[in-house]
Design an enzyme around this catalytic site. Structure first.
Site, PDB file in Angstrom:
ATOM      1  N   CYS B  86     -29.242  51.397 -10.529  1.00  0.00           N
ATOM      2  CA  CYS B  86     -28.315  51.469  -9.465  1.00  0.00           C
ATOM      3  C   CYS B  86     -27.264  50.333  -9.779  1.00  0.00           C
ATOM      4  O   CYS B  86     -26.621  50.280 -10.706  1.00  0.00           O
ATOM      5  CB  CYS B  86     -29.056  51.110  -8.129  1.00  0.00           C
ATOM      6  SG  CYS B  86     -28.075  51.824  -6.927  1.00  0.00           S
ATOM      7  N   HIS B 203     -33.822  55.182  -8.446  1.00  0.00           N
ATOM      8  CA  HIS B 203     -34.732  53.837  -8.425  1.00  0.00           C
ATOM      9  C   HIS B 203     -36.018  54.316  -8.693  1.00  0.00           C
ATOM     10  O   HIS B 203     -36.919  54.451  -8.000  1.00  0.00           O
ATOM     11  CB  HIS B 203     -34.729  53.189  -7.067  1.00  0.00           C
ATOM     12  CG  HIS B 203     -33.214  52.519  -6.416  1.00  0.00           C
ATOM     13  ND1 HIS B 203     -33.209  51.483  -6.544  1.00  0.00           N
ATOM     14  CD2 HIS B 203     -32.147  53.221  -6.062  1.00  0.00           C
ATOM     15  CE1 HIS B 203     -31.840  51.271  -6.229  1.00  0.00           C
ATOM     16  NE2 HIS B 203     -31.385  52.243  -5.831  1.00  0.00           N
ATOM     17  N   GLU B 205     -38.532  52.089  -9.348  1.00  0.00           N
ATOM     18  CA  GLU B 205     -39.201  51.135  -8.526  1.00  0.00           C
ATOM     19  C   GLU B 205     -39.619  51.557  -7.186  1.00  0.00           C
ATOM     20  O   GLU B 205     -40.571  51.203  -6.227  1.00  0.00           O
ATOM     21  CB  GLU B 205     -38.764  49.763  -8.434  1.00  0.00           C
ATOM     22  CG  GLU B 205     -37.692  49.455  -7.460  1.00  0.00           C
ATOM     23  CD  GLU B 205     -36.133  50.042  -7.816  1.00  0.00           C
ATOM     24  OE1 GLU B 205     -36.056  50.754  -8.884  1.00  0.00           O
ATOM     25  OE2 GLU B 205     -35.479  49.565  -6.939  1.00  0.00           O
TER      26      GLU B 205
END
Lengths: 731, 236
Positions: B86, B203, B205
């Site tokens: 990002c 993302h 994560e």
């Protein structure tokens, strides 16, 4: 002498308040002192019209409760869950983007001030009709402001409410709730104590923005064409993010004695309240306050509501260590004064004492209990007779018309503009019921919801407020959580008008009685009065923010159907009632009561049943029946998933009742479930044991949203089309 | 093996990355402060999401001048692994460590939602555990993720198989309907020509634990970790 009285009046102090100030000081006050009293005694800071009623609120519940200066919470396991809701209505109406943005900033700092890390925000929003140009501008600006500030600051915006109604034309409501988590032994306090300790100013510089935000802006009605924009603050989410990290780092050193946000009433509020709470005095030298512009007067510095600032009391000798942390994060950190034993707030500017006030007097505003009177409109609007109401001939048409009501459509266009996943704790995403957050390293989780129906509260403030508490509690139970505590945000009109004040007191009593019944402490809150425009008052809106604990967060469910073939069940009674419903409003252009019947006992039984069912893993989805009635609860369950699912429902068991009441009535105490076939009898037995009515509605499946009454098809609409319409209303 | 997560003032996915690497993946992970120059022996540096320095200017435009980015540039020349997620991807582009640019989203506002991605190249250390063409589900959250570059450069990128992820539908449909931000040819993530620097808007994560609804992102971290294990740190 006359000059100072004129200033006093301009800043919003009443004549008798001015007299009281003279009495306290034993002399004519200085302009700076008047400024300080005016903000500290304003409705927004000092709650003169509302404070006494808070004694009605319960302070104890199922879990130990905490009460702080700016926020409260509950203790569970070894953690404190801190939460608070705040209004930023007038600033948002005037300057929607910055008003909403700084509303978030302020409530986040309230949580931070208790030593907790902010983990989630919720926005409860109310605007005038979407077709109204100004209301649409305000709505879009507010959403933009929440996205601008909330996304950057790194606290996910995971839920809230959105409601449109002519009553909020010209006076929108922006209520923001923040939840934070701290180790229970490491909470911070808003105190200044220990003579000789250091008063440290941290964060952003002080400017001329937001002067009088709480006194002039938040504590008066809007008059026509008035220019109040300079009273709105400007937000800087980047600085706020750094302030969060630096403050938590500073608190972890153990050398911070006390900390408080400089929010409403700015430096005045933090200095005086920290001194009063610590039973000490504070001496500030304004020449050391970091200023954004030159030549600011003492009263401007003391009243400024510039954002992203905190005041710290630091153990003497440790100030450099603490300053270094803030400097590392690129923030101002200046020693602006010290703690004294005088019990007074002493302000020095350009070498002169410009204010010297006893802290406990400054922080003890007068209490007012103005007259109150039951509004006359209540009898008129509570005389609905169903007999005179025509039954719909085409139910599909009714569904499609209601679907385009912005109060019933999907909120996806809004919540997708917010980062609702940062911090990676969001277990139940927005748009599916109450929000569920995990707590890293724990088996348990937190569920949060905000609720209030303004029309209910207009028709009956006492019952409406009780229903808001009940709805919030049922929302949490429907994801498997045990309701644990409440924060409230009480939005009303001018308290000096008897009918408005009556609404306020009734609503407070309603909240108090319902939360006491459910065993829920009210740990924090906010009052916003003077929500009026030149045409009249808003509807009363006592927004309830509720937090619950779910023992095993992996068991949490949402309100969305998951699989074809699952059985659809309704818990609770179906009654022939339509009072206060969105159906009446949208289809019959009627806003009328009496409100549907409502029983705290039934609610409680239902909550307990849901918690048991969900913790046992017997339920696939659960959602409470609210706006739009059974039909729209079903519709949401079908449409809110990534791929919409059809449903086949038969309402024949209730065909002795008016069909519109069955489908669209908003009677409380009802929950829609979907379950696997094998759990059916277990759920039926458990419902019976708790005395909760249980009825099978149908099954999940097919491509259509299909509602039948026996053989007669009432509604048969393809879910893909419905989803498209449902999601395009706001965008 | 060691991973480092860079913290710029304004990073807000730094802790999320740190948590997944250290707790979920159980890898030695260290923080790297933006003013540091020492990468502390990391095999892979993660540039996390957020709003570095507030991003009040163009996203990533200030971060590229930070002291740590000078070290990361050198680290890349030496064959070190860098993952930009990002805002981290935006910083990689601003720093010239990856080609192209990220424009404001087509619809003009921030968008946070789950997206489906097609893994276009599984012959990279970051994607080796995915199967060719696999469709995965990972969320996005950004205001400027609309990937753009001149046509000739894009052709070059394609030829080198540097496009690693594309936005698609649940069944791999690569059409405009499933393009959340207007990216050229649905590009969601690209790699350097040696496949040691990966930049992506989604993302991973946020999709590395079952409780959050997807574990597809975990496979990305696992790919790189297994590659590093097999290649003993992997530094040239």
């Amino acid at each position: 002498m006359e000059e100072i009285e004129r200033i006093s009046e301009e800043l919003g102090l009443r004549k008798e308040e001015y007299q009281k100030v003279v009495e306290i000081l034993g002399r004519v006050p200085t302009p700076t002192e008047i400024a300080m009293f005016s903000v500290e005694w304003s409705e927004h800071c000092g709650y003169p019209h509302s404070r006494r009623w808070f004694e009605l609120f319960p302070r104890q519940g199922h879990f130990p409760a905490l009460f702080g200066e700016d926020a409260g919470g509950i203790i569970y396991d070894d953690l404190a869950i801190i939460f608070k809701m705040e209004s930023h209505n007038h600033p948002s109406q005037i300057e929607p983007k910055q008003g909403a943005a700084t509303g978030i900033g302020g409530v986040i700092r309230d949580i931070l001030g208790s030593g907790a890390r902010p983990i989630a925000c919720f926005d409860s929003l109310r605007f005038g009709p979407l077709e109204d140009r100004n209301s649409r501008y305000v709505f879009r600006g507010v959403v933009e402001g929440i996205a601008f500030y909330g996304n950057c600051v790194g606290v996910p915006t995971v839920g809230g409410e959105l409601y449109f109604h002519p009553a909020f034309r010209g006076n929108c409501l922006v209520n923001v709730m923040c939840v934070g988590v701290a180790e229970k032994g490491k909470l911070a306090q808003a105190v200044a104590r220990g003579e000789g300790n250091i008063v440290l100013y941290v964060g952003n510089k002080t400017g001329r923005d937001g002067i009088g935000g709480c006194s002039i802006l938040a504590s008066q009605e809007f008059a026509d064409g008035e220019e109040k924009r300079p009273s709105v603050q400007i937000g800087d989410p980047f600085t706020e993010k750094c302030l969060i990290e630096a403050t938590l780092e500073a608190l972890a050193t153990g050398f911070v004695v006390g900390v408080k946000d400089m929010g409403a009433a700015g430096l005045t509020c933090s200095a005086s309240e920290m001194a009063a709470a610590g039973k000490s005095g504070v001496e500030l030298d304004l020449d050391r306050v970091p200023l954004r512009e030159e030549g600011m007067e003492a009263w401007e510095i003391m009243m400024s509501e510039s954002q992203e600032r905190m005041l710290l009391c630091v153990a003497r000798g440790r100030e450099e260590e603490i300053r270094k942390i803030f400097k590392k994060w690129g923030l101002e950190a200046e020693i602006v004064g010290k703690v004294t034993g005088s019990g007074r707030v002493t302000i020095i500017h350009r070498g002169e004492v410009v204010a010297d006030i006893p802290a406990n007097e400054l922080t003890a505003p007068p209490v007012y209990t103005p007259p109150r009177k039951r509004p006359t409109y209540l009898d008129e609007v509570n005389s609905l007779s169903l007999q005179s109401l025509p039954l719909p001939t085409d139910y599909e048409n009714v569904v499609l018309t209601m679907l385009s009501s912005p109060n019933l459509c999907s909120r996806r266009w809004v919540y997708e503009q917010y980062d609702h996943m940062v911090q990676t704790n969001t277990v139940v995403l927005p748009g599916k019921g109450a929000s569920v957050l995990r707590v890293k390293g724990k088996k348990w989780g937190i569920a949060v919801t905000t609720d209030c129906n303004p029309v209910y509260c207009y028709l009956d403030p006492y019952r409406g407020a009780q229903m808001a508490v009940a709805e919030a509690a049922l929302n949490l139970s429907a994801c498997g959580a045990r309701p644990a505590g409440i924060t409230d945000c009480l939005n009303f009109g001018n308290p000096e008008k008897p009918d408005r004040y009556w609404q306020f007191v009734e609503a407070v009593k309603g909240i108090a009685d319902a939360s006491r019944f459910f065993g829920l402490p009210i740990v924090s809150g906010n009052v916003s009065f003077y929500n009026e425009n030149p045409r009249g008052t808003i509807y009363p809106v006592p927004t309830i923010g509720m937090v619950g604990i779910i023992e095993d967060v992996e068991q949490a469910v949402d309100g969305v159907f998951k699989e074809e073939g699952h059985i659809v069940v309704l818990l609770g009674k179906v009654r022939e009632e339509l009072g206060g419903s969105e159906y009446l409003r949208v289809i019959h252009n009627l806003e009328a009561g009496p409100l549907p019947s409502f029983s705290l006992n039934e609610e409680k039984a239902l909550q307990e049943l849901l918690i048991e069912l969900i913790s046992g893993g017997f339920v696939v989805s659960a959602s409470d029946v609210s706006e739009g009635g059974l039909l729209f609860t079903l519709l949401e369950a079908c449409l809110a998933g990534e791929c919409p699912l059809g449903v086949m429902v038969n309402v024949e068991p209730w065909n002795s009742l008016r069909m519109d009441a069955v489908l669209f009535g908003e009677g409380r105490g009802r929950v829609l479930l979907s379950l696997r076939e094998e759990n059916y009898s277990k759920v039926a037995v458990m419902a019976q044991e708790k005395g909760v009515p249980f009825a099978v509605l149908g099954r999940v499946g097919g491509r259509d949203f299909l509602i039948r009454n026996g053989r007669e098809v009432l509604v048969a609409l393809p879910v893909l089309d419905l989803k498209e319409r449902w999601e395009s209303v706001l965008s | 093996m060691r991973f480092g997560v860079v913290v710029f003032p304004g990073s807000n996915c730094d802790y999320d990355c740190y948590y997944v690497l250290s707790r979920v993946m159980q890898i030695d992970t260290v923080w790297l402060w933006h003013e540091d120059r020492d990468l502390r022996g990391c095999d892979c540096v993660v540039l996390p999401g957020g709003f570095s320095y507030g991003d009040y200017l163009r996203t990533g435009a200030i971060a590229r001048f930070s002291p740590i980015m000078a070290s990361i540039r050198k680290f890349v020349q030496e064959g070190g692994f860098v993952l930009g997620i990002c805002n981290g991807f935006q910083i990689l582009l601003e720093s010239g460590l990856l080609p192209g640019a990220l424009l404001p989203n087509r619809d003009g506002h921030f968008v946070c939602r789950y997206t489906y991605l097609k893994v276009e190249n599984t012959d990279t250390p970051f994607t080796r555990l995915f199967s060719p063409g696999e469709v995965i589900r990972i969320p996005i959250a950004h205001h400027q993720g609309n990937f753009f570059m001149p046509f000739a450069e894009l052709e070059e990128l394609k030829k080198n198989r540097q496009i690693v992820f594309r936005y698609c539908g649940p069944h791999g449909e690569e059409d405009e309907r499933f393009n959340p931000n207007g990216s050229l040819e649905n590009v969601a993530g690209i790699a350097s020509s040696d496949f040691r620097v990966l930049g992506m808007m989604p993302h991973p994560e946020r999709a590395s634990e079952a409780i959050l609804g997807s574990q597809d992102g975990k496979k990305l971290f696992l790919s790189l970790i297994t590659w590093l294990k097999e290649n003993q740190g992997g530094r040239n």
